[in-house]
Design a protein around this motif. Structure first.
Motif, PDB file in Angstrom:
ATOM      1  N   LEU A   1      -0.468   1.116  -8.361  1.00 41.50           N
ATOM      2  CA  LEU A   1      -1.123   0.157  -8.272  1.00 41.50           C
ATOM      3  C   LEU A   1      -2.554  -0.632  -8.800  1.00 41.50           C
ATOM      4  O   LEU A   1      -3.050  -1.462  -8.801  1.00 41.50           O
ATOM      5  CB  LEU A   1      -2.043   0.486  -6.242  1.00 41.50           C
ATOM      6  CG  LEU A   1      -1.343  -0.391  -4.882  1.00 41.50           C
ATOM      7  CD1 LEU A   1      -1.894   0.556  -4.221  1.00 41.50           C
ATOM      8  CD2 LEU A   1      -1.273  -2.023  -5.070  1.00 41.50           C
TER       9      LEU A   1
ATOM     10  N   LEU B   1      -8.677   1.370   1.054  1.00 42.56           N
ATOM     11  CA  LEU B   1      -7.710   1.207  -0.041  1.00 42.56           C
ATOM     12  C   LEU B   1      -8.367   0.629  -1.406  1.00 42.56           C
ATOM     13  O   LEU B   1      -8.488   1.805  -2.171  1.00 42.56           O
ATOM     14  CB  LEU B   1      -6.511   1.705   0.406  1.00 42.56           C
ATOM     15  CG  LEU B   1      -4.910   2.026  -0.901  1.00 42.56           C
ATOM     16  CD1 LEU B   1      -5.701   3.649  -1.811  1.00 42.56           C
ATOM     17  CD2 LEU B   1      -3.991   1.705  -0.664  1.00 42.56           C
ATOM     18  N   TRP B   2      -7.885  -0.630  -1.045  1.00 40.51           N
ATOM     19  CA  TRP B   2      -8.186  -1.311  -2.177  1.00 40.51           C
ATOM     20  C   TRP B   2      -9.637  -1.148  -3.185  1.00 40.51           C
ATOM     21  O   TRP B   2      -9.582  -0.889  -4.082  1.00 40.51           O
ATOM     22  CB  TRP B   2      -7.468  -2.753  -2.096  1.00 40.51           C
ATOM     23  CG  TRP B   2      -5.966  -3.003  -2.110  1.00 40.51           C
ATOM     24  CD1 TRP B   2      -5.248  -2.123  -1.868  1.00 40.51           C
ATOM     25  CD2 TRP B   2      -5.858  -4.537  -2.369  1.00 40.51           C
ATOM     26  NE1 TRP B   2      -3.851  -2.737  -1.577  1.00 40.51           N
ATOM     27  CE2 TRP B   2      -4.018  -3.604  -1.927  1.00 40.51           C
ATOM     28  CE3 TRP B   2      -5.969  -5.368  -2.433  1.00 40.51           C
ATOM     29  CZ2 TRP B   2      -3.287  -5.145  -2.176  1.00 40.51           C
ATOM     30  CZ3 TRP B   2      -4.849  -6.492  -3.009  1.00 40.51           C
ATOM     31  CH2 TRP B   2      -3.706  -6.123  -2.198  1.00 40.51           C
TER      32      TRP B   2
ATOM     33  N   LEU C   1      -9.975   2.703  -5.093  1.00 43.53           N
ATOM     34  CA  LEU C   1      -8.539   2.215  -6.011  1.00 43.53           C
ATOM     35  C   LEU C   1      -9.745   1.639  -7.325  1.00 43.53           C
ATOM     36  O   LEU C   1     -10.111   1.530  -8.227  1.00 43.53           O
ATOM     37  CB  LEU C   1      -7.145   1.540  -6.529  1.00 43.53           C
ATOM     38  CG  LEU C   1      -6.566   2.639  -5.129  1.00 43.53           C
ATOM     39  CD1 LEU C   1      -4.803   1.996  -5.417  1.00 43.53           C
ATOM     40  CD2 LEU C   1      -6.523   3.881  -6.257  1.00 43.53           C
TER      41      LEU C   1
ATOM     42  N   GLU D   1      -0.583   5.407  -5.941  1.00 40.92           N
ATOM     43  CA  GLU D   1      -1.601   4.745  -5.958  1.00 40.92           C
ATOM     44  C   GLU D   1      -2.092   4.422  -8.337  1.00 40.92           C
ATOM     45  O   GLU D   1      -2.172   3.756  -8.296  1.00 40.92           O
ATOM     46  CB  GLU D   1      -2.638   5.712  -6.543  1.00 40.92           C
ATOM     47  CG  GLU D   1      -2.487   5.815  -4.918  1.00 40.92           C
ATOM     48  CD  GLU D   1      -4.175   7.012  -4.364  1.00 40.92           C
ATOM     49  OE1 GLU D   1      -4.180   7.438  -5.141  1.00 40.92           O
ATOM     50  OE2 GLU D   1      -4.297   7.473  -3.193  1.00 40.92           O
ATOM     51  N   SER D   2      -0.269   5.053  -8.679  1.00 38.31           N
ATOM     52  CA  SER D   2      -0.917   4.024 -10.091  1.00 38.31           C
ATOM     53  C   SER D   2      -0.132   3.529 -10.125  1.00 38.31           C
ATOM     54  O   SER D   2      -0.500   2.782 -11.213  1.00 38.31           O
ATOM     55  CB  SER D   2       0.118   5.638 -11.012  1.00 38.31           C
ATOM     56  OG  SER D   2       1.668   5.677 -10.590  1.00 38.31           O
TER      57      SER D   2
ATOM     58  N   ASN E   1       0.824  -1.054   0.013  1.00 40.51           N
ATOM     59  CA  ASN E   1       0.261  -0.595  -0.423  1.00 40.51           C
ATOM     60  C   ASN E   1       0.927   1.347  -0.095  1.00 40.51           C
ATOM     61  O   ASN E   1       0.011   2.479  -0.153  1.00 40.51           O
ATOM     62  CB  ASN E   1      -0.917  -0.179   1.557  1.00 40.51           C
ATOM     63  CG  ASN E   1      -2.137  -0.589   0.981  1.00 40.51           C
ATOM     64  OD1 ASN E   1      -1.823  -1.963   0.372  1.00 40.51           O
ATOM     65  ND2 ASN E   1      -2.972  -1.404   1.732  1.00 40.51           N
TER      66      ASN E   1
END
Length: 284
Positions: A14, A36-37, A40, A11-12, A7
């Motif tokens: 992930l 978070l997941w 996204l 984010e890009s 984590n």
């Protein structure tokens, strides 16, 4: 060396990783891991990328899409739900409801006093006789990979098409009936236009019949497709309407030019793709 949590990746990165994970795994196993997941995986960007990756859209796609996640799943399931639509396997997969006269028969295009089909890939057709000939297929939508929430909440468009032609030297009458039915076979919506009569000494051209079911009641679980007819001269043999290239396709609504939508996969390819999808998912 200190361990780093996944984590902590940008984010890009992930998102790029999630792009390569099968959709079923994303929703059933990855999305519940953490907030978070979840956030996204719910991003429009991810599902648009997955659509592009699978070839469901092109780089220059400019049609509005209400929900890219639903769009992805509908595209994944999209194919012709009718088996053996072009008579390549004789009468296989068809239920014979009426077999009058000299009964149903399969012939090769263009046939006596016939014309070529608009699509050169179609090589054969079914042909009727001097008394009523009808055949049908009953499609079980849950068995084909469509789960209840998708059918009842989204209610995607159901597009039905069929092609028929007469012999040039004989008149005929063509029939079609399509019904959307519940799990216990109660009819919820139907398409049954008046029979089409073609006069003797006609052009023998192929005619497409098309109907789109939209905004139908919730609860649809089966689709009944039936077509056929008979000749009007009562000649022994096979002089009634010829039918081929029938289709039932469920897909997302496309408000722009439908010709820009990728061609539907073959039935077997679609079944393989559907097998990789969950039988039941909460999309939101």
């Amino acid at each position: 060396m200190a361990l780093v949590s996944i984590n902590e990746l940008p984010e890009s990165i992930l998102l790029e990783v999630f792009t390569h994970i099968p959709a079923r795994q994303l929703l059933l196993h990855c999305r519940p891991v953490c907030s978070l997941w979840r956030d996204l995986i719910d991003l429009v960007t991810l599902w648009k990328r997955k659509c592009l990756q699978e070839g469901f859209i092109t780089e220059d796609w400019d049609q509005p899409v209400a929900d890219w996640k639903i769009f992805f799943f509908l595209c994944s399931l999209r194919r012709n739900l009718l088996r053996n639509p072009c008579a390549e396997e004789d009468m296989k997969s068809w239920q014979i409801d009426c077999n009058g006269g000299d009964e149903w028969k399969v012939e090769s295009l263009p046939g006596d006093h016939g014309t070529d089909f608009p699509d050169s890939k179609v090589k054969k057709y079914f042909v009727t006789s001097y008394e009523m000939c009808l055949k049908s297929q009953l499609v079980d939508l849950k068995a084909e990979g469509y789960w209840e929430e998708l059918l009842d909440t989204v209610r995607p468009e159901i597009v039905v098409k069929d092609w028929f032609a007469a012999r040039a030297d004989c008149g005929c009458t063509y029939h079609i009936r399509v019904q959307l039915a519940s799990a216990d076979y109660i009819v919820l919506a139907s398409f049954e236009p008046p029979p089409v009569t073609v006069d003797q000494w006609n052009s023998a051209k192929w005619t497409e019949v098309s109907h789109t079911f939209s905004d139908y009641p919730p609860g649809v679980r089966h689709i009944l497709f039936q077509h056929g007819g008979q000749d009007t001269q009562f000649w022994a043999g096979w002089y009634g309407p010829r039918v081929t290239n029938s289709s039932i396709v469920i897909g997302p609504k496309v408000t722009g030019d439908p010709a820009r939508f990728p061609a539907q996969p073959e039935h077997t390819q679609g079944r393989e793709r559907a097998a990789r999808l969950p039988s039941s998912l909460h999309l939101h």
